[in-house]
Design an enzyme around this catalytic site. Structure first.
Site, PDB file in Angstrom:
ATOM      1  N   PRO A 207       0.796  -1.227   0.000  1.00  0.00           N
ATOM      2  CA  PRO A 207       0.000   0.000   0.000  1.00  0.00           C
ATOM      3  C   PRO A 207       0.830   1.279   0.000  1.00  0.00           C
ATOM      4  O   PRO A 207       1.865   1.361   0.660  1.00  0.00           O
ATOM      5  CB  PRO A 207      -0.813  -0.104   1.296  1.00  0.00           C
ATOM      6  CG  PRO A 207      -0.103  -1.095   2.140  1.00  0.00           C
ATOM      7  CD  PRO A 207       0.539  -2.053   1.180  1.00  0.00           C
ATOM      8  N   ASN A 208       0.324   2.227  -0.745  1.00  0.00           N
ATOM      9  CA  ASN A 208       0.856   3.593  -0.834  1.00  0.00           C
ATOM     10  C   ASN A 208       2.154   3.713  -1.641  1.00  0.00           C
ATOM     11  O   ASN A 208       2.621   4.819  -1.882  1.00  0.00           O
ATOM     12  CB  ASN A 208       1.035   4.220   0.566  1.00  0.00           C
ATOM     13  CG  ASN A 208      -0.280   4.311   1.307  1.00  0.00           C
ATOM     14  OD1 ASN A 208      -1.230   4.893   0.799  1.00  0.00           O
ATOM     15  ND2 ASN A 208      -0.368   3.718   2.486  1.00  0.00           N
TER      16      ASN A 208
ATOM     17  N   ARG B 170       4.944  11.118  -2.353  1.00  0.00           N
ATOM     18  CA  ARG B 170       4.672  10.741  -0.961  1.00  0.00           C
ATOM     19  C   ARG B 170       5.914  10.959  -0.098  1.00  0.00           C
ATOM     20  O   ARG B 170       6.935  10.298  -0.309  1.00  0.00           O
ATOM     21  CB  ARG B 170       4.300   9.248  -0.930  1.00  0.00           C
ATOM     22  CG  ARG B 170       4.144   8.685   0.444  1.00  0.00           C
ATOM     23  CD  ARG B 170       4.096   7.158   0.412  1.00  0.00           C
ATOM     24  NE  ARG B 170       3.909   6.642   1.738  1.00  0.00           N
ATOM     25  CZ  ARG B 170       4.174   5.394   2.102  1.00  0.00           C
ATOM     26  NH1 ARG B 170       4.627   4.528   1.202  1.00  0.00           N
ATOM     27  NH2 ARG B 170       3.989   5.013   3.324  1.00  0.00           N
TER      28      ARG B 170
ATOM     29  N   TYR C 156      11.073   8.942   1.399  1.00  0.00           N
ATOM     30  CA  TYR C 156      11.086   7.879   0.379  1.00  0.00           C
ATOM     31  C   TYR C 156      11.790   8.266  -0.921  1.00  0.00           C
ATOM     32  O   TYR C 156      11.923   7.432  -1.815  1.00  0.00           O
ATOM     33  CB  TYR C 156       9.644   7.453   0.076  1.00  0.00           C
ATOM     34  CG  TYR C 156       8.955   6.863   1.282  1.00  0.00           C
ATOM     35  CD1 TYR C 156       9.407   5.675   1.854  1.00  0.00           C
ATOM     36  CD2 TYR C 156       7.853   7.491   1.876  1.00  0.00           C
ATOM     37  CE1 TYR C 156       8.799   5.136   2.974  1.00  0.00           C
ATOM     38  CE2 TYR C 156       7.232   6.955   2.993  1.00  0.00           C
ATOM     39  CZ  TYR C 156       7.716   5.781   3.538  1.00  0.00           C
ATOM     40  OH  TYR C 156       7.116   5.241   4.647  1.00  0.00           O
TER      41      TYR C 156
ATOM     42  N   ASN D  90       8.239  -5.564  -0.955  1.00  0.00           N
ATOM     43  CA  ASN D  90       8.130  -4.390  -0.094  1.00  0.00           C
ATOM     44  C   ASN D  90       6.654  -4.282   0.244  1.00  0.00           C
ATOM     45  O   ASN D  90       5.854  -3.782  -0.558  1.00  0.00           O
ATOM     46  CB  ASN D  90       8.619  -3.117  -0.785  1.00  0.00           C
ATOM     47  CG  ASN D  90       8.525  -1.905   0.133  1.00  0.00           C
ATOM     48  OD1 ASN D  90       7.978  -1.993   1.239  1.00  0.00           O
ATOM     49  ND2 ASN D  90       9.050  -0.774  -0.316  1.00  0.00           N
TER      50      ASN D  90
ATOM     51  N   ALA E 184       3.152  -0.800   4.757  1.00  0.00           N
ATOM     52  CA  ALA E 184       2.701  -0.890   6.150  1.00  0.00           C
ATOM     53  C   ALA E 184       2.265  -2.305   6.545  1.00  0.00           C
ATOM     54  O   ALA E 184       2.303  -2.650   7.737  1.00  0.00           O
ATOM     55  CB  ALA E 184       1.558   0.091   6.381  1.00  0.00           C
TER      56      ALA E 184
ATOM     57  N   ASP F 129       1.991 -15.743   6.766  1.00  0.00           N
ATOM     58  CA  ASP F 129       1.603 -17.143   6.536  1.00  0.00           C
ATOM     59  C   ASP F 129       1.722 -17.511   5.056  1.00  0.00           C
ATOM     60  O   ASP F 129       2.179 -18.599   4.712  1.00  0.00           O
ATOM     61  CB  ASP F 129       0.181 -17.389   7.041  1.00  0.00           C
ATOM     62  CG  ASP F 129       0.097 -17.459   8.554  1.00  0.00           C
ATOM     63  OD1 ASP F 129       1.160 -17.582   9.213  1.00  0.00           O
ATOM     64  OD2 ASP F 129      -1.020 -17.387   9.097  1.00  0.00           O
TER      65      ASP F 129
ATOM     66  N   GLU G  61      13.231  -9.255   1.371  1.00  0.00           N
ATOM     67  CA  GLU G  61      12.435  -8.108   1.827  1.00  0.00           C
ATOM     68  C   GLU G  61      13.193  -6.815   1.521  1.00  0.00           C
ATOM     69  O   GLU G  61      14.404  -6.731   1.741  1.00  0.00           O
ATOM     70  CB  GLU G  61      12.232  -8.245   3.344  1.00  0.00           C
ATOM     71  CG  GLU G  61      11.468  -7.105   3.974  1.00  0.00           C
ATOM     72  CD  GLU G  61      11.262  -7.307   5.471  1.00  0.00           C
ATOM     73  OE1 GLU G  61      11.823  -8.294   6.030  1.00  0.00           O
ATOM     74  OE2 GLU G  61      10.564  -6.479   6.079  1.00  0.00           O
TER      75      GLU G  61
ATOM     76  N   HIS H 142      12.898  -2.393   1.822  1.00  0.00           N
ATOM     77  CA  HIS H 142      12.247  -1.136   2.209  1.00  0.00           C
ATOM     78  C   HIS H 142      13.108   0.015   1.723  1.00  0.00           C
ATOM     79  O   HIS H 142      14.336  -0.044   1.818  1.00  0.00           O
ATOM     80  CB  HIS H 142      12.072  -1.026   3.727  1.00  0.00           C
ATOM     81  CG  HIS H 142      11.234  -2.121   4.275  1.00  0.00           C
ATOM     82  ND1 HIS H 142       9.869  -2.133   4.168  1.00  0.00           N
ATOM     83  CD2 HIS H 142      11.584  -3.277   4.885  1.00  0.00           C
ATOM     84  CE1 HIS H 142       9.407  -3.252   4.692  1.00  0.00           C
ATOM     85  NE2 HIS H 142      10.422  -3.962   5.138  1.00  0.00           N
ATOM     86  N   LEU H 143      12.448   1.051   1.228  1.00  0.00           N
ATOM     87  CA  LEU H 143      13.192   2.236   0.793  1.00  0.00           C
ATOM     88  C   LEU H 143      13.859   2.925   1.977  1.00  0.00           C
ATOM     89  O   LEU H 143      15.026   3.310   1.920  1.00  0.00           O
ATOM     90  CB  LEU H 143      12.229   3.215   0.103  1.00  0.00           C
ATOM     91  CG  LEU H 143      11.632   2.662  -1.181  1.00  0.00           C
ATOM     92  CD1 LEU H 143      10.137   2.844  -1.195  1.00  0.00           C
ATOM     93  CD2 LEU H 143      12.257   3.300  -2.380  1.00  0.00           C
TER      94      LEU H 143
ATOM     95  N   ARG I 247      13.244   4.662  12.346  1.00  0.00           N
ATOM     96  CA  ARG I 247      11.966   5.360  12.349  1.00  0.00           C
ATOM     97  C   ARG I 247      11.144   5.000  13.594  1.00  0.00           C
ATOM     98  O   ARG I 247      11.695   4.545  14.583  1.00  0.00           O
ATOM     99  CB  ARG I 247      11.234   5.066  11.026  1.00  0.00           C
ATOM    100  CG  ARG I 247      12.070   5.511   9.809  1.00  0.00           C
ATOM    101  CD  ARG I 247      11.344   5.290   8.516  1.00  0.00           C
ATOM    102  NE  ARG I 247      10.136   6.099   8.438  1.00  0.00           N
ATOM    103  CZ  ARG I 247       9.144   5.879   7.572  1.00  0.00           C
ATOM    104  NH1 ARG I 247       9.254   4.875   6.701  1.00  0.00           N
ATOM    105  NH2 ARG I 247       8.075   6.637   7.570  1.00  0.00           N
TER     106      ARG I 247
ATOM    107  N   ARG J 224       7.537   0.570  13.393  1.00  0.00           N
ATOM    108  CA  ARG J 224       8.111   0.087  12.122  1.00  0.00           C
ATOM    109  C   ARG J 224       9.300  -0.848  12.338  1.00  0.00           C
ATOM    110  O   ARG J 224       9.863  -1.389  11.391  1.00  0.00           O
ATOM    111  CB  ARG J 224       8.562   1.271  11.251  1.00  0.00           C
ATOM    112  CG  ARG J 224       7.416   2.150  10.795  1.00  0.00           C
ATOM    113  CD  ARG J 224       7.906   3.209   9.809  1.00  0.00           C
ATOM    114  NE  ARG J 224       7.009   4.348   9.818  1.00  0.00           N
ATOM    115  CZ  ARG J 224       5.912   4.462   9.062  1.00  0.00           C
ATOM    116  NH1 ARG J 224       5.593   3.515   8.219  1.00  0.00           N
ATOM    117  NH2 ARG J 224       5.137   5.535   9.142  1.00  0.00           N
TER     118      ARG J 224
HETATM  119  C1  DQA Z   1       8.248   1.126   3.659  1.00  0.00           C
HETATM  120  C2  DQA Z   1       8.353   1.312   5.166  1.00  0.00           C
HETATM  121  C3  DQA Z   1       7.016   1.072   5.839  1.00  0.00           C
HETATM  122  O1  DQA Z   1       7.122   1.283   7.241  1.00  0.00           O
HETATM  123  C4  DQA Z   1       5.974   2.023   5.284  1.00  0.00           C
HETATM  124  O2  DQA Z   1       4.705   1.747   5.855  1.00  0.00           O
HETATM  125  C5  DQA Z   1       5.906   2.027   3.804  1.00  0.00           C
HETATM  126  C6  DQA Z   1       7.162   1.979   3.052  1.00  0.00           C
HETATM  127  C7  DQA Z   1       9.570   1.491   2.936  1.00  0.00           C
HETATM  128  O3  DQA Z   1       9.739   1.084   1.800  1.00  0.00           O
HETATM  129  O4  DQA Z   1      10.412   2.199   3.514  1.00  0.00           O
HETATM  130  O5  DQA Z   1       4.843   2.138   3.223  1.00  0.00           O
HETATM  131  O6  DQA Z   1       7.980  -0.245   3.379  1.00  0.00           O
END
Ligand code: DQA
Length: 148
Positions: free
Chosen positions: A11-12, A19, A24, A75, A78, A88, A99, A101-102, A108, A112
């Site tokens: 999401p997002n 954003r 990010y 990625n 949230a 699962d 995994e 994450h940016l 943070r 998180r």
């Molecule tokens: C994220 C980190 C997460 O905590 C956050 O909710 C995101 C982006 C990152 O790529 O840094 O949506 O996954």
């Protein structure tokens, strides 16, 4: 045979570029996808990018991943910090998981710092912005070549 990498974004992440750019970066997801495709080509792999704002769709994609892919880069946005359902699915996906994450999630907010995805991932890359996806592709190449 050319390895196939599926990159799932939660999401997002469709909002990247506008954003919270101070967190990010200014790259869009399309920019990251283009850089990742070029990187994958150089490594002799193909990459497919997907993004969803829906937890169930992410779970469906993880369940289906092994049918047509050699490795999953995730990625989960949230959902990383909340989704036992995603964990699962990842635990049953039968292909390696990396995994990404940016942002550096450990610098943070406390909420998180915990990742459900990490419990199913071979490793995690965070804090390098969009370049983290390319780092993950290099790791994927190492993982898959060792399996041959
Ligand atoms: C994220 C980190 C997460 O905590 C956050 O909710 C995101 C982006 C990152 O790529 O840094 O949506 O996954």
């Amino acid at each position: 045979m050319t390895s196939k990498i599926l990159v799932l974004n939660g999401p997002n992440l469709n909002l990247l570029g506008t954003r919270e750019p101070e967190v990010y970066g200014k790259e869009t997801l399309a920019d990251i996808e283009a850089a990742s495709a070029a990187c994958a080509e150089g490594l002799g792999m193909t990459v497919e990018f997907r993004q969803t704002n829906t937890e169930g769709e992410l779970v469906d994609w993880v369940q289906q991943a092994k049918a047509d892919n050699d490795l999953l880069i995730v990625n989960a946005g949230a959902y990383t910090h909340t989704s036992v359902a995603l964990l699962d699915a990842l635990l049953s996906c039968d292909i390696p998981v990396i995994e990404v994450h940016l942002s550096n999630i450990h610098q943070r907010e406390d909420f998180r710092h915990h990742s459900y995805v990490s419990k199913a991932a071979q490793g995690m890359i965070c804090g390098f912005g969009g370049y983290g996806y390319e780092m993950a592709l290099h790791a994927a190449s190492r993982i898959l070549n060792k399996q041959d």
